[in-house]
Design a protein around this motif. Structure first.
Motif, mmCIF file in Angstrom:
data_model
loop_
_atom_site.group_PDB
_atom_site.id
_atom_site.type_symbol
_atom_site.label_atom_id
_atom_site.label_comp_id
_atom_site.label_asym_id
_atom_site.label_seq_id
_atom_site.Cartn_x
_atom_site.Cartn_y
_atom_site.Cartn_z
ATOM 1 N N GLY A 55 1.306 3.304 1.971
ATOM 2 C CA GLY A 55 0.935 4.647 1.541
ATOM 3 C C GLY A 55 -0.316 5.226 2.159
ATOM 4 O O GLY A 55 -0.674 6.369 1.870
ATOM 5 N N PHE A 56 -1.005 4.470 3.006
ATOM 6 C CA PHE A 56 -2.167 5.024 3.697
ATOM 7 C C PHE A 56 -1.665 6.005 4.762
ATOM 8 O O PHE A 56 -0.600 5.822 5.333
ATOM 9 C CB PHE A 56 -2.985 3.914 4.371
ATOM 10 N N HIS A 107 -6.291 6.888 1.948
ATOM 11 C CA HIS A 107 -5.398 6.821 0.781
ATOM 12 C C HIS A 107 -6.191 7.378 -0.393
ATOM 13 O O HIS A 107 -7.275 6.877 -0.705
ATOM 14 C CB HIS A 107 -4.979 5.385 0.503
ATOM 15 N N ALA A 108 -5.663 8.403 -1.033
ATOM 16 C CA ALA A 108 -6.351 8.983 -2.192
ATOM 17 C C ALA A 108 -6.511 7.921 -3.268
ATOM 18 O O ALA A 108 -5.569 7.195 -3.584
ATOM 19 C CB ALA A 108 -5.561 10.170 -2.736
ATOM 20 N N GLY A 167 -4.182 3.802 -11.479
ATOM 21 C CA GLY A 167 -2.728 3.931 -11.379
ATOM 22 C C GLY A 167 -2.162 3.438 -10.059
ATOM 23 O O GLY A 167 -0.947 3.350 -9.884
ATOM 24 N N ILE A 168 -3.017 3.071 -9.128
ATOM 25 C CA ILE A 168 -2.574 2.603 -7.813
ATOM 26 C C ILE A 168 -2.454 1.088 -7.827
ATOM 27 O O ILE A 168 -3.375 0.386 -8.238
ATOM 28 C CB ILE A 168 -3.571 3.047 -6.716
ATOM 29 N N THR A 169 -1.292 0.568 -7.369
ATOM 30 C CA THR A 169 -1.063 -0.883 -7.383
ATOM 31 C C THR A 169 -0.940 -1.513 -5.995
ATOM 32 O O THR A 169 -1.317 -2.654 -5.808
ATOM 33 C CB THR A 169 0.198 -1.225 -8.194
ATOM 34 N N LEU A 170 -0.371 -0.814 -5.017
ATOM 35 C CA LEU A 170 -0.205 -1.306 -3.639
ATOM 36 C C LEU A 170 0.458 -2.689 -3.568
ATOM 37 O O LEU A 170 -0.057 -3.623 -2.957
ATOM 38 C CB LEU A 170 -1.548 -1.328 -2.909
ATOM 39 N N PRO A 171 1.632 -2.870 -4.167
ATOM 40 C CA PRO A 171 2.284 -4.185 -4.186
ATOM 41 C C PRO A 171 2.633 -4.727 -2.802
ATOM 42 O O PRO A 171 2.720 -5.949 -2.630
ATOM 43 C CB PRO A 171 3.546 -3.950 -5.019
#
Length: 93
Positions: free
Chosen positions: A22-23, A32-33, A72-76
């Protein structure tokens, strides 16, 4: 807020995995926000105890620190690259 240390094989793998998670890339930089990114790169460790003539060797991998500000960001996608260094070379202030 969570601080995460990552190690990739090389810079290219780092870029691809961060973009896949997502970056966004703009003019060579990654964003990345809700996430702060610190690209450390190669880390060197001293291999002798001679303070006047120290010798260093490159540690394996390409290192990155991230600080997740938005809970809320997890970056699995990055979980396989998480490392837990005993003494991080760089930390967030």
């Amino acid at each position: 807020m969570r601080d995460i240390y990552l190690r990739f094989s090389n810079e290219e793998q780092m870029r691809q995995k961060l973009i896949n998670s997502g970056f966004e890339e703009s003019e060579g930089d990654l964003f990345h926000a809700g996430v702060c990114l610190d690209i450390v790169g190669v880390i060197y460790s001293q291999v002798n105890s001679d303070s006047e003539n120290p010798e260093y060797i490159a540690d394996d991998g390409w290192h990155v620190n991230i600080r997740i500000v938005d809970s809320g960001i997890t970056l699995p996608e990055l979980i396989p690259f998480v490392v837990e260094p005993k003494s991080p070379s760089r930390v967030w202030a």
